[in-house]
Motif scaffolding. Structure first.
Motif, PDB file in Angstrom:
ATOM      1  N   GLU A 112       0.837  -1.208   0.000  1.00 31.10           N
ATOM      2  CA  GLU A 112       0.000   0.000   0.000  1.00 31.10           C
ATOM      3  C   GLU A 112       0.868   1.253   0.000  1.00 31.10           C
ATOM      4  OE1 GLU A 112      -2.300   0.838   3.624  1.00 31.10           O
ATOM      5  OE2 GLU A 112      -1.100  -0.672   4.668  1.00 31.10           O
ATOM      6  N   ASP A 113       0.225   2.379  -0.348  1.00 27.51           N
ATOM      7  CA  ASP A 113       0.898   3.682  -0.380  1.00 27.51           C
ATOM      8  C   ASP A 113       2.091   3.698  -1.326  1.00 27.51           C
ATOM      9  OD1 ASP A 113      -0.962   4.389   1.466  1.00 27.51           O
ATOM     10  OD2 ASP A 113       0.389   4.506   3.169  1.00 27.51           O
ATOM     11  N   SER A 118      -2.845   2.801  -3.874  1.00 26.28           N
ATOM     12  CA  SER A 118      -2.968   3.508  -2.592  1.00 26.28           C
ATOM     13  C   SER A 118      -3.525   2.620  -1.483  1.00 26.28           C
ATOM     14  CB  SER A 118      -3.893   4.714  -2.757  1.00 26.28           C
ATOM     15  OG  SER A 118      -5.228   4.283  -3.001  1.00 26.28           O
ATOM     16  N   PHE A 119      -4.414   1.667  -1.841  1.00 23.00           N
ATOM     17  CA  PHE A 119      -5.172   0.865  -0.868  1.00 23.00           C
ATOM     18  C   PHE A 119      -6.001   1.762   0.047  1.00 23.00           C
ATOM     19  CE2 PHE A 119      -2.333  -2.352  -2.309  1.00 23.00           C
ATOM     20  CZ  PHE A 119      -2.892  -3.578  -2.014  1.00 23.00           C
TER      21      PHE A 119
END
Length: 457
Positions: A112-113, A118-119
Motif C-alpha cells: 500500500e501507499d 494507494s489501498f
C-alpha cells in the motif's frame, strides 16, 4: 518519535511496510509526526502461525479462482474471536501502556501507499484505543484480519492484477502495523502537492475540516477546499461545517444531545454542544456558532504545510499527505505518492431546464446506465448500473469492477471513495441530495470530468 518494536528488524518497506517507511523518512528529515511505534511483519507472521492460520492459508494456495478464495476468507472472519495475540507481542504492547494516551492503529503493508496502488480505506484502521492490553490486542487483531476481506481480493485482483496464489503469499509474509499516538485534532486535512484533478496545474490542493480527520477521508464531512500556489489561495470552496469528531478520554458518560462540552481550541476555551457518541472515546460534537463559517487554516499554517511538503519533494515529487493540528503544532500522519489523477474544471450546484444537474466531478469519464439506489442492500445484478449512494463506504468496493459509475450525496475530491473511483477508472460525481433529486429518473448519463448528471429516461 519513531521506533521499530524489534531491534533485529531492519528499517525497510519489506519489514515495516511502506506507510511506516514513509513516516520514518519524514521523521529523519525533521518533519513533526505523532509518536509512532512500528510492529514489523514478524509479529503478524507469529499471529498467523500461533492461531493455526498458516496451514489453512497454505491449503488455499491451490485455489485457482477468486470466488473460492472469498468463501475461504469468509470462514476465517466468521471465527475471528478465536484468534489470539501471540505471546511474543504481549511484552511489546506493555511498553505502550506506560503512556496514558489514546492510540490509532493503522496498516502498513509493503504493497500500500506505493506509486501504483494507494489501498485507500481497504485495510482496517482503528482510532481512539486506550492504553489497555486487551483492547489494544483486539484492535490489532481487527487490523490484521482485514487482510482476509473481500474488498482486499477485489482491489488486488483489479488494481495490482494479482492471482489468488500471489494474494495468499502476501498474507503469509505478514502485514506490519503502526501504532500512533492519537492527536486530539483541532483541525485536520489532506494536501496534494500536484492538483489531483488537473495535473497541468502544479499548485497544491488542500481539503480540511475541524476535528479529527476520519470523517473527511471517509467522505462524511467536507468543509473547505482550495488551491495554493506558494503565494496566494484561489479556487476557494467553503461549505458550512456544524459537526466535528473529537477524541475525549475523560467525558461524562451521562451526556445527552445538546449538553455543553468545553474544549480548548486554538489556545482558548470554547463551548461545544454534545451530539452523539461515535465510539467509547470518539465523540461527535456540534461546533460553536462562530466556527461554522470561518476558514479552517490560517495563512501561516497553509504556508507551513506547503513548505514541509516542498522540503521532502526530492523523495515525493507528487505526494498526498494527511496532517493534523493541535495547539498550533502541525503533525503529519502519513505521506504517499499520488496514484491517480483525472481532469475536471471548477463546479457549482444547480439544475437547468433540461434535467441536468451540476455537481462535483471527482473521477473523470463518461457513462450511461440505469440508476440503482443503494440502501445497504446487496444486489449481485449491478452490471452496467450507476449507483446512487449517500456516502462511498468500503462495502461498495466489490462492485466497483461491475458498475459503470457512482453518484454520491457526500464526499470530496480527496476522500477514499474518490481515490478508489479514479484507480478503478469509473466516473464519479458528488451531488448533494441525489436520492431526492433523481428519484423519478430511470436512466442517466454522468460526466465525471464536468461533474454533470444528465437525464436520459
Amino acid at each position: 518519535m519513531f521506533k521499530v518494536m524489534d531491534k533485529n528488524s531492519t528499517i525497510s518497506p519489506s519489514n515495516i511496510g511502506t506507510k511506516a517507511y514513509n513516516l520514518y523518512f519524514l521523521y529523519k528529515n525533521g518533519v513533526n509526526i505523532p509518536d509512532t511505534y512500528c510492529l514489523p511483519n514478524k509479529y503478524c507472521a507469529d499471529f498467523i502461525i500461533s492461531n493455526g492460520l498458516y496451514d489453512e492459508i497454505k491449503k488455499m494456495v491451490y485455489l485457482d479462482n477468486y470466488d473460492a478464495l472469498k468463501y475461504k476468507y469468509l470462514n476465517i472472519i466468521k471465527h475471528k474471536n478465536r484468534f489470539k495475540i501471540p505471546y511474543s507481542l504481549v511484552d511489546v504492547l506493555k511498553q505502550l501502556l506506560k503512556k496514558n494516551t489514546l492510540w490509532a492503529i493503522r496498516s502498513s503493508s509493503a504493497y500500500e501507499d506505493t506509486l501504483s496502488a494507494s489501498f485507500a480505506g481497504i485495510y482496517k484502521s482503528i482510532i481512539g484505543i486506550p492504553s489497555d492490553l486487551v483492547i489494544l490486542g483486539k484492535a490489532l487483531r481487527k487490523v490484521w484480519l482485514s487482510s482476509f476481506s473481500h474488498d482486499l481480493i477485489t482491489y488486488m485482483k483489479n488494481i495490482i492484477k494479482l492471482n489468488p496464489k500471489e494474494i495468499l503469499e502476501i498474507i503469509l509474509h505478514g502485514m506490519p502495523v503502526i501504532i500512533q499516538e492519537l492527536i486530539n485534532s483541532e483541525k485536520s486535512g489532506l494536501v496534494f502537492s500536484e492538483h489531483p484533478v488537473n495535473p497541468k496545474h502544479s499548485e497544491f490542493f488542500f481539503e480540511c475540516i475541524r476535528g479529527l480527520l476520519e470523517p473527511l477521508t471517509s467522505g462524511m464531512i467536507w468543509n473547505e477546499s482550495f488551491i495554493f500556489d506558494g503565494n496566494k489561495v484561489f479556487s476557494h470552496f467553503f461549505e458550512e461545517q456544524r459537526l466535528g469528531f473529537f477524541a475525549i478520554k475523560n467525558i461524562n458518560k451521562n451526556l445527552l444531545p445538546g449538553d455543553k462540552v468545553q474544549l480548548f481550541q486554538e489556545n482558548k476555551p470554547r463551548i461545544f454542544s454534545y451530539f452523539k457518541k461515535r465510539s467509547k472515546y470518539i465523540h461527535i460534537l456540534r461546533l460553536p456558532f462562530e466556527l461554522w463559517n470561518t476558514p479552517v487554516l490560517s495563512d501561516p499554517e497553509i504556508l507551513k504545510i506547503y513548505n514541509t511538503l516542498s522540503h521532502v519533494s526530492n523523495k515525493f515529487p507528487k505526494a498526498e499527505a494527511e496532517w493534523t493540528i493541535k495547539n498550533g503544532k502541525i503533525y503529519f500522519l502519513q505521506i504517499r505518492p499520488i496514484t491517480t489523477q483525472s481532469n475536471f474544471p471548477n463546479y457549482r450546484f444547480y439544475l437547468d431546464h433540461k434535467g441536468e444537474f451540476q455537481g462535483l466531478g471527482v473521477s473523470s469519464g463518461y457513462a450511461e446506465g440505469t440508476l440503482f439506489f443503494w440502501k445497504n442492500k446487496i444486489d449481485e445484478n449491478l452490471e452496467n448500473k450507476i449507483l446512487v449512494v449517500h456516502e462511498m463506504t468500503p462495502d461498495l468496493l466489490p462492485y466497483y469492477s461491475k458498475i459503470k459509475g457512482i453518484i454520491s450525496e457526500t464526499g470530496s475530491v480527496l476522500c477514499h471513495g474518490a481515490i478508489l473511483s479514479r484507480e478503478f477508472e469509473i466516473p464519479c460525481v458528488i451531488l448533494p441530495k441525489a436520492a431526492q433529486l433523481l428519484r423519478f429518473f430511470k436512466k442517466v448519463a454522468i460526466d465525471g470530468y464536468e461533474g454533470k448528471v444528465i437525464k436520459l429516461e
